[in-house]
Design a protein around this motif. Structure first.
Motif, PDB file in Angstrom:
ATOM      1  N   PRO A   1       0.811  -1.224   0.000  1.00 52.57           N
ATOM      2  CA  PRO A   1       0.000   0.000   0.000  1.00 52.57           C
ATOM      3  C   PRO A   1       0.845   1.275   0.000  1.00 52.57           C
ATOM      4  O   PRO A   1       0.487   2.269  -0.647  1.00 52.57           O
ATOM      5  CB  PRO A   1      -0.825  -0.120   1.295  1.00 52.57           C
ATOM      6  N   GLU A   2       1.984   1.260   0.687  1.00 52.80           N
ATOM      7  CA  GLU A   2       2.868   2.433   0.702  1.00 52.80           C
ATOM      8  C   GLU A   2       3.466   2.667  -0.688  1.00 52.80           C
ATOM      9  O   GLU A   2       3.608   3.803  -1.136  1.00 52.80           O
ATOM     10  CB  GLU A   2       3.958   2.259   1.751  1.00 52.80           C
ATOM     11  N   MET A   3       3.807   1.572  -1.395  1.00 49.83           N
ATOM     12  CA  MET A   3       4.302   1.712  -2.773  1.00 49.83           C
ATOM     13  C   MET A   3       3.233   2.313  -3.665  1.00 49.83           C
ATOM     14  O   MET A   3       3.516   3.204  -4.467  1.00 49.83           O
ATOM     15  CB  MET A   3       4.730   0.354  -3.325  1.00 49.83           C
ATOM     16  N   ALA A   4       1.999   1.847  -3.541  1.00 51.47           N
ATOM     17  CA  ALA A   4       0.907   2.381  -4.364  1.00 51.47           C
ATOM     18  C   ALA A   4       0.723   3.873  -4.116  1.00 51.47           C
ATOM     19  O   ALA A   4       0.536   4.646  -5.067  1.00 51.47           O
ATOM     20  CB  ALA A   4      -0.393   1.634  -4.062  1.00 51.47           C
ATOM     21  N   GLN A   5       0.807   4.284  -2.871  1.00 52.75           N
ATOM     22  CA  GLN A   5       0.680   5.696  -2.546  1.00 52.75           C
ATOM     23  C   GLN A   5       1.844   6.489  -3.139  1.00 52.75           C
ATOM     24  O   GLN A   5       1.648   7.587  -3.682  1.00 52.75           O
ATOM     25  CB  GLN A   5       0.629   5.891  -1.031  1.00 52.75           C
ATOM     26  N   ALA A   6       3.068   5.939  -3.062  1.00 55.33           N
ATOM     27  CA  ALA A   6       4.245   6.626  -3.611  1.00 55.33           C
ATOM     28  C   ALA A   6       4.168   6.717  -5.136  1.00 55.33           C
ATOM     29  O   ALA A   6       4.630   7.698  -5.728  1.00 55.33           O
ATOM     30  CB  ALA A   6       5.524   5.927  -3.167  1.00 55.33           C
ATOM     31  N   VAL A   7       3.599   5.709  -5.789  1.00 60.35           N
ATOM     32  CA  VAL A   7       3.394   5.787  -7.243  1.00 60.35           C
ATOM     33  C   VAL A   7       2.392   6.899  -7.550  1.00 60.35           C
ATOM     34  O   VAL A   7       2.604   7.709  -8.460  1.00 60.35           O
ATOM     35  CB  VAL A   7       2.923   4.426  -7.810  1.00 60.35           C
ATOM     36  N   ALA A   8       1.313   6.974  -6.769  1.00 61.59           N
ATOM     37  CA  ALA A   8       0.284   7.998  -6.991  1.00 61.59           C
ATOM     38  C   ALA A   8       0.828   9.410  -6.812  1.00 61.59           C
ATOM     39  O   ALA A   8       0.433  10.327  -7.538  1.00 61.59           O
ATOM     40  CB  ALA A   8      -0.895   7.765  -6.046  1.00 61.59           C
ATOM     41  N   THR A   9       1.767   9.586  -5.879  1.00 60.77           N
ATOM     42  CA  THR A   9       2.328  10.926  -5.649  1.00 60.77           C
ATOM     43  C   THR A   9       3.518  11.225  -6.555  1.00 60.77           C
ATOM     44  O   THR A   9       4.047  12.335  -6.543  1.00 60.77           O
ATOM     45  CB  THR A   9       2.771  11.090  -4.181  1.00 60.77           C
ATOM     46  N   GLY A  10       3.989  10.217  -7.302  1.00 63.34           N
ATOM     47  CA  GLY A  10       5.136  10.421  -8.181  1.00 63.34           C
ATOM     48  C   GLY A  10       6.477  10.189  -7.504  1.00 63.34           C
ATOM     49  O   GLY A  10       7.524  10.408  -8.117  1.00 63.34           O
ATOM     50  N   ASP A  11       6.477   9.726  -6.256  1.00 67.92           N
ATOM     51  CA  ASP A  11       7.743   9.452  -5.565  1.00 67.92           C
ATOM     52  C   ASP A  11       8.390   8.157  -6.036  1.00 67.92           C
ATOM     53  O   ASP A  11       9.593   7.950  -5.872  1.00 67.92           O
ATOM     54  CB  ASP A  11       7.530   9.404  -4.050  1.00 67.92           C
TER      55      ASP A  11
ATOM     56  N   ASP B   1       4.390   0.416 -16.834  1.00 71.78           N
ATOM     57  CA  ASP B   1       3.043   0.783 -16.524  1.00 71.78           C
ATOM     58  C   ASP B   1       2.568   0.067 -15.254  1.00 71.78           C
ATOM     59  O   ASP B   1       2.597  -1.142 -15.168  1.00 71.78           O
ATOM     60  CB  ASP B   1       2.144   0.514 -17.730  1.00 71.78           C
ATOM     61  N   PHE B   2       2.169   0.858 -14.290  1.00 78.94           N
ATOM     62  CA  PHE B   2       1.796   0.370 -12.964  1.00 78.94           C
ATOM     63  C   PHE B   2       0.455  -0.354 -13.006  1.00 78.94           C
ATOM     64  O   PHE B   2      -0.506   0.132 -13.580  1.00 78.94           O
ATOM     65  CB  PHE B   2       1.726   1.544 -11.985  1.00 78.94           C
ATOM     66  N   ASP B   3       0.403  -1.536 -12.386  1.00 77.37           N
ATOM     67  CA  ASP B   3      -0.819  -2.321 -12.273  1.00 77.37           C
ATOM     68  C   ASP B   3      -0.983  -2.713 -10.808  1.00 77.37           C
ATOM     69  O   ASP B   3      -0.205  -3.524 -10.297  1.00 77.37           O
ATOM     70  CB  ASP B   3      -0.728  -3.571 -13.147  1.00 77.37           C
ATOM     71  N   PRO B   4      -1.966  -2.160 -10.104  1.00 83.89           N
ATOM     72  CA  PRO B   4      -2.143  -2.467  -8.682  1.00 83.89           C
ATOM     73  C   PRO B   4      -2.302  -3.964  -8.403  1.00 83.89           C
ATOM     74  O   PRO B   4      -1.996  -4.427  -7.304  1.00 83.89           O
ATOM     75  CB  PRO B   4      -3.410  -1.698  -8.291  1.00 83.89           C
ATOM     76  N   ALA B   5      -2.734  -4.736  -9.382  1.00 85.60           N
ATOM     77  CA  ALA B   5      -2.904  -6.180  -9.184  1.00 85.60           C
ATOM     78  C   ALA B   5      -1.562  -6.880  -8.958  1.00 85.60           C
ATOM     79  O   ALA B   5      -1.528  -7.993  -8.431  1.00 85.60           O
ATOM     80  CB  ALA B   5      -3.615  -6.796 -10.392  1.00 85.60           C
ATOM     81  N   ARG B   6      -0.455  -6.248  -9.346  1.00 86.27           N
ATOM     82  CA  ARG B   6       0.864  -6.868  -9.170  1.00 86.27           C
ATOM     83  C   ARG B   6       1.558  -6.414  -7.882  1.00 86.27           C
ATOM     84  O   ARG B   6       2.705  -6.760  -7.643  1.00 86.27           O
ATOM     85  CB  ARG B   6       1.735  -6.617 -10.403  1.00 86.27           C
ATOM     86  N   LEU B   7       0.861  -5.652  -7.049  1.00 89.90           N
ATOM     87  CA  LEU B   7       1.398  -5.288  -5.736  1.00 89.90           C
ATOM     88  C   LEU B   7       1.323  -6.484  -4.811  1.00 89.90           C
ATOM     89  O   LEU B   7       0.336  -7.226  -4.807  1.00 89.90           O
ATOM     90  CB  LEU B   7       0.592  -4.144  -5.122  1.00 89.90           C
ATOM     91  N   GLU B   8       2.357  -6.673  -4.019  1.00 87.60           N
ATOM     92  CA  GLU B   8       2.397  -7.736  -3.017  1.00 87.60           C
ATOM     93  C   GLU B   8       2.640  -7.083  -1.666  1.00 87.60           C
ATOM     94  O   GLU B   8       2.792  -5.863  -1.585  1.00 87.60           O
ATOM     95  CB  GLU B   8       3.486  -8.732  -3.401  1.00 87.60           C
ATOM     96  N   PRO B   9       2.693  -7.854  -0.574  1.00 93.33           N
ATOM     97  CA  PRO B   9       2.863  -7.227   0.737  1.00 93.33           C
ATOM     98  C   PRO B   9       4.068  -6.293   0.845  1.00 93.33           C
ATOM     99  O   PRO B   9       3.976  -5.248   1.487  1.00 93.33           O
ATOM    100  CB  PRO B   9       2.988  -8.423   1.684  1.00 93.33           C
ATOM    101  N   ASN B  10       5.195  -6.631   0.208  1.00 94.58           N
ATOM    102  CA  ASN B  10       6.395  -5.790   0.295  1.00 94.58           C
ATOM    103  C   ASN B  10       7.126  -5.678  -1.032  1.00 94.58           C
ATOM    104  O   ASN B  10       8.332  -5.406  -1.053  1.00 94.58           O
ATOM    105  CB  ASN B  10       7.365  -6.338   1.351  1.00 94.58           C
ATOM    106  N   SER B  11       6.432  -5.891  -2.152  1.00 92.43           N
ATOM    107  CA  SER B  11       7.115  -5.827  -3.441  1.00 92.43           C
ATOM    108  C   SER B  11       6.106  -5.587  -4.558  1.00 92.43           C
ATOM    109  O   SER B  11       4.898  -5.625  -4.347  1.00 92.43           O
ATOM    110  CB  SER B  11       7.889  -7.118  -3.706  1.00 92.43           C
TER     111      SER B  11
END
Length: 180
Positions: A6-16, A21-31
């Protein structure tokens, strides 16, 4: 400290963090799960000279994939350009891929802050294995840094696909010593 999904998704949204191409379905607990690009490089020679730029040939995988052979070294890349000026990153194989006897990274898993491009993968296999373009092959984890970031600006800046070794750019001929 490692970032959570979730922190990565937020950092992608803010541009950090940049993941193209970002796909939220490929987010894992720490990667974040990244995909294998369709092009592979193989070196033309069996013996490489670290003081000379290696020559390579391009192999393109079609939809049917490609069988990679043991005893051969392949350079692949991620489909995604990934990185961050605010975080360091580390790259790993997916467990499901590594338990097939596929290694995607030998010695260069660290992504410096400021390095944002498709990552070159160092691929070798223990058995013949068919890989496919677009398959999720590994994971990228992001890490908070302590101190003022020093952004990467090295010889691989601007890469758009797998890159052969550029070690020869760092080396100069060492004169031989008499009697050595």
């Amino acid at each position: 400290m490692i970032l959570t999904g979730p922190e990565m998704a937020q950092a992608v949204a803010t541009g950090d963090i940049h993941i193209d191409d970002f796909d939220p379905a490929r987010l894992e607990p720490n990667s974040y799960g990244f995909r294998l690009a369709p092009d592979l490089l193989v070196y033309d020679r069996q013996t490489l000279d670290s003081q000379r730029a290696p020559t390579s040939r391009l192999l393109t995988m079609g939809a049917a994939g490609r069988v990679l052979e043991p005893g051969r070294f392949y350079l692949g890349s991620t489909m995604e350009a990934m990185g961050s000026p605010h975080y360091a990153a580390t790259l790993y194989a997916c467990r499901s891929v590594s338990t097939l006897g596929v290694w995607i990274q030998f010695s260069a898993p660290l992504g410096h802050s400021g390095a944002v491009f498709p990552w070159t993968l160092e691929i070798t296999v223990a058995n013949p294995v068919r890989l496919y373009p677009g398959m999720v092959i590994g994971k990228l984890a992001f890490w908070a840094m302590q101190g003022q970031p020093l952004l990467y600006d090295g010889k691989y800046t601007g890469s758009t696909a797998a890159v052969a070794s550029r070690l020869s750019e760092d080396l100069t001929t060492v004169p031989s010593r008499k009697g050595a």
